[in-house]
Design a protein around this motif. Structure first.
Motif, PDB file in Angstrom:
ATOM      1  N   THR A  57      18.638  36.561   5.130  1.00  0.00           N
ATOM      2  CA  THR A  57      19.842  35.966   4.556  1.00  0.00           C
ATOM      3  C   THR A  57      20.610  37.021   3.777  1.00  0.00           C
ATOM      4  OG1 THR A  57      18.668  33.862   4.335  1.00  0.00           O
ATOM      5  CG2 THR A  57      20.690  34.118   3.049  1.00  0.00           C
ATOM      6  N   ARG A  58      21.915  37.096   4.026  1.00  0.00           N
ATOM      7  CA  ARG A  58      22.795  37.990   3.269  1.00  0.00           C
ATOM      8  C   ARG A  58      23.220  37.241   2.014  1.00  0.00           C
ATOM      9  NH1 ARG A  58      28.545  38.589   3.895  1.00  0.00           N
ATOM     10  NH2 ARG A  58      29.219  40.441   2.773  1.00  0.00           N
ATOM     11  N   ILE A  59      22.959  37.849   0.846  1.00  0.00           N
ATOM     12  CA  ILE A  59      23.282  37.236  -0.440  1.00  0.00           C
ATOM     13  C   ILE A  59      24.300  38.134  -1.135  1.00  0.00           C
ATOM     14  CG2 ILE A  59      22.376  36.451  -2.654  1.00  0.00           C
ATOM     15  CD1 ILE A  59      19.657  36.066  -1.207  1.00  0.00           C
ATOM     16  N   THR A  60      25.424  37.540  -1.560  1.00  0.00           N
ATOM     17  CA  THR A  60      26.482  38.303  -2.217  1.00  0.00           C
ATOM     18  C   THR A  60      26.958  37.573  -3.462  1.00  0.00           C
ATOM     19  OG1 THR A  60      28.200  37.234  -0.892  1.00  0.00           O
ATOM     20  CG2 THR A  60      27.335  39.317  -0.058  1.00  0.00           C
ATOM     21  N   ALA A  61      27.481  38.342  -4.410  1.00  0.00           N
ATOM     22  CA  ALA A  61      28.118  37.786  -5.601  1.00  0.00           C
ATOM     23  C   ALA A  61      28.950  38.872  -6.255  1.00  0.00           C
ATOM     24  CB  ALA A  61      27.074  37.259  -6.580  1.00  0.00           C
ATOM     25  N   ASN A  62      30.028  38.458  -6.879  1.00  0.00           N
ATOM     26  CA  ASN A  62      30.845  39.324  -7.717  1.00  0.00           C
ATOM     27  C   ASN A  62      31.087  38.576  -9.011  1.00  0.00           C
ATOM     28  OD1 ASN A  62      31.276  41.471  -5.850  1.00  0.00           O
ATOM     29  ND2 ASN A  62      32.650  40.118  -4.736  1.00  0.00           N
ATOM     30  N   ALA A  63      30.899  39.246 -10.150  1.00  0.00           N
ATOM     31  CA  ALA A  63      31.025  38.558 -11.431  1.00  0.00           C
ATOM     32  C   ALA A  63      31.804  39.408 -12.420  1.00  0.00           C
ATOM     33  CB  ALA A  63      29.639  38.253 -11.995  1.00  0.00           C
ATOM     34  N   THR A  64      32.605  38.729 -13.237  1.00  0.00           N
ATOM     35  CA  THR A  64      33.274  39.366 -14.367  1.00  0.00           C
ATOM     36  C   THR A  64      32.606  38.843 -15.630  1.00  0.00           C
ATOM     37  OG1 THR A  64      35.355  39.525 -13.169  1.00  0.00           O
ATOM     38  CG2 THR A  64      35.466  39.689 -15.567  1.00  0.00           C
ATOM     39  N   TYR A  65      32.116  39.759 -16.450  1.00  0.00           N
ATOM     40  CA  TYR A  65      31.379  39.440 -17.672  1.00  0.00           C
ATOM     41  C   TYR A  65      32.278  39.574 -18.893  1.00  0.00           C
ATOM     42  CZ  TYR A  65      27.097  40.025 -14.950  1.00  0.00           C
ATOM     43  OH  TYR A  65      26.113  39.904 -14.029  1.00  0.00           O
ATOM     44  N   THR A  66      32.042  38.748 -19.903  1.00  0.00           N
ATOM     45  CA  THR A  66      32.640  38.899 -21.222  1.00  0.00           C
ATOM     46  C   THR A  66      31.587  39.562 -22.099  1.00  0.00           C
ATOM     47  OG1 THR A  66      33.969  36.922 -20.901  1.00  0.00           O
ATOM     48  CG2 THR A  66      33.655  37.674 -23.175  1.00  0.00           C
ATOM     49  N   CYS A  67      31.977  40.663 -22.787  1.00  0.00           N
ATOM     50  CA  CYS A  67      30.996  41.486 -23.508  1.00  0.00           C
ATOM     51  C   CYS A  67      31.310  41.564 -25.007  1.00  0.00           C
ATOM     52  CB  CYS A  67      30.993  42.901 -22.932  1.00  0.00           C
ATOM     53  SG  CYS A  67      30.673  42.959 -21.158  1.00  0.00           S
ATOM     54  N   THR A  68      30.240  41.698 -25.810  1.00  0.00           N
ATOM     55  CA  THR A  68      30.376  41.921 -27.238  1.00  0.00           C
ATOM     56  C   THR A  68      29.508  43.109 -27.638  1.00  0.00           C
ATOM     57  OG1 THR A  68      28.576  40.385 -27.738  1.00  0.00           O
ATOM     58  CG2 THR A  68      30.813  39.481 -27.750  1.00  0.00           C
ATOM     59  N   GLY A  69      29.900  43.767 -28.727  1.00  0.00           N
ATOM     60  CA  GLY A  69      29.106  44.868 -29.273  1.00  0.00           C
ATOM     61  C   GLY A  69      29.492  46.236 -28.774  1.00  0.00           C
ATOM     62  N   GLY A  70      30.414  46.336 -27.824  1.00  0.00           N
ATOM     63  CA  GLY A  70      30.756  47.624 -27.228  1.00  0.00           C
ATOM     64  C   GLY A  70      32.098  48.184 -27.652  1.00  0.00           C
ATOM     65  N   GLY A  71      32.629  47.747 -28.806  1.00  0.00           N
ATOM     66  CA  GLY A  71      33.917  48.248 -29.255  1.00  0.00           C
ATOM     67  C   GLY A  71      35.020  47.792 -28.317  1.00  0.00           C
ATOM     68  N   SER A  72      35.763  48.751 -27.737  1.00  0.00           N
ATOM     69  CA  SER A  72      36.873  48.397 -26.846  1.00  0.00           C
ATOM     70  C   SER A  72      36.392  47.919 -25.478  1.00  0.00           C
ATOM     71  CB  SER A  72      37.817  49.588 -26.683  1.00  0.00           C
ATOM     72  OG  SER A  72      37.142  50.670 -26.068  1.00  0.00           O
ATOM     73  N   VAL A  73      35.102  48.058 -25.204  1.00  0.00           N
ATOM     74  CA  VAL A  73      34.533  47.533 -23.958  1.00  0.00           C
ATOM     75  C   VAL A  73      34.269  46.047 -24.174  1.00  0.00           C
ATOM     76  CG1 VAL A  73      32.540  47.570 -22.432  1.00  0.00           C
ATOM     77  CG2 VAL A  73      33.492  49.716 -23.266  1.00  0.00           C
ATOM     78  N   ASP A  74      35.104  45.201 -23.548  1.00  0.00           N
ATOM     79  CA  ASP A  74      34.902  43.767 -23.750  1.00  0.00           C
ATOM     80  C   ASP A  74      34.796  42.970 -22.455  1.00  0.00           C
ATOM     81  OD1 ASP A  74      37.563  43.784 -22.996  1.00  0.00           O
ATOM     82  OD2 ASP A  74      38.320  43.023 -24.899  1.00  0.00           O
ATOM     83  N   THR A  75      34.978  43.640 -21.306  1.00  0.00           N
ATOM     84  CA  THR A  75      34.705  42.994 -20.026  1.00  0.00           C
ATOM     85  C   THR A  75      34.110  44.012 -19.068  1.00  0.00           C
ATOM     86  OG1 THR A  75      36.893  43.435 -19.083  1.00  0.00           O
ATOM     87  CG2 THR A  75      36.619  41.327 -20.237  1.00  0.00           C
ATOM     88  N   ALA A  76      33.394  43.500 -18.087  1.00  0.00           N
ATOM     89  CA  ALA A  76      32.792  44.355 -17.062  1.00  0.00           C
ATOM     90  C   ALA A  76      32.717  43.568 -15.768  1.00  0.00           C
ATOM     91  CB  ALA A  76      31.400  44.806 -17.483  1.00  0.00           C
ATOM     92  N   GLN A  77      32.725  44.280 -14.659  1.00  0.00           N
ATOM     93  CA  GLN A  77      32.535  43.648 -13.356  1.00  0.00           C
ATOM     94  C   GLN A  77      31.324  44.266 -12.681  1.00  0.00           C
ATOM     95  OE1 GLN A  77      35.957  43.523 -10.854  1.00  0.00           O
ATOM     96  NE2 GLN A  77      37.120  42.287 -12.286  1.00  0.00           N
ATOM     97  N   LEU A  78      30.565  43.418 -12.008  1.00  0.00           N
ATOM     98  CA  LEU A  78      29.381  43.855 -11.277  1.00  0.00           C
ATOM     99  C   LEU A  78      29.267  42.995 -10.030  1.00  0.00           C
ATOM    100  CD1 LEU A  78      26.785  45.642 -11.297  1.00  0.00           C
ATOM    101  CD2 LEU A  78      25.641  43.749 -12.456  1.00  0.00           C
TER     102      LEU A  78
END
Length: 180
Positions: A57-78
């Motif tokens: 089975t091929r399993i896929t996902a794309n997610a946008t995260y809301t982040c805290t603690g990283g200063g100006s880093v407040d979102t990430a995609q994986l």
């Protein structure tokens, strides 16, 4: 531009915490955060759909995260994509390693090398990924990702189409390694 990279090798999704002592990477500077915590909900897609019989089975996902603690880093995609034997019923707990890219809203991306483990406690799927940031922003930090997805609907599993997606909760943390 946000980009998603394919995981280098297979295994099932997101992830239950493990402690890891990491000795790679340079020492963290005083301005570096001790920890960054990112959360999201995401949908995994299954092709073909999960049925009562395990099959590749091929399993896929794309997610946008809301982040805290990283200063100006407040979102990430994986994002990830892999193919494994999967079905609605618990089988084994496969373990594999892979490389993924964490795309931050500020600063360079982070390359993550990690080990993936998937378990099925009480029918739900729990994926855990533990490793290290091996290049880019937060180089040397410990990476931990835990995703929890509900047990698949067994009636849908009994249909020819099967279960084609599942919504889950994901928690990603990056922490400075202990340097004693």
């Amino acid at each position: 531009m946000h980009r998603f990279r394919r995981l280098a090798t297979p295994l099932a999704c997101c992830l239950a915490s493990f402690g890891v002592l990491v000795t790679s990477g340079g020492p963290a500077q005083a301005a570096d955060p001790l920890a960054i915590v990112c959360t999201t909900s995401a949908t995994q897609h299954y092709d073909p759909g999960l049925t009562l019989v395990s099959k590749p089975t091929r399993i896929t996902a794309n997610a946008t995260y809301t982040c805290t603690g990283g200063g100006s880093v407040d979102t990430a995609q994986l994002g990830f994509e892999y193919t494994v034997d999967a079905g609605c019923l618990p089988t084994s707990s496969p373990v594999t390693t892979g490389v993924s890219i964490l795309d931050w809203n500020e600063g360079p991306d982070s390359e993550i090398t990690s080990t993936f483990v998937v378990t099925r406690p009480v029918g739900q799927t729990v994926g855990t990924s533990v490793g290290t940031v091996t290049a880019g922003q937060f180089d040397g930090y410990i990476f931990n990702l835990v995703g929890t997805y509900p047990a698949p609907d067994l009636l849908a599993c009994a249909t020819p189409e099967g279960v084609t997606s599942s919504q889950g909760l994901l928690v990603l943390t990056l922490t400075q390694p202990f340097r004693g």
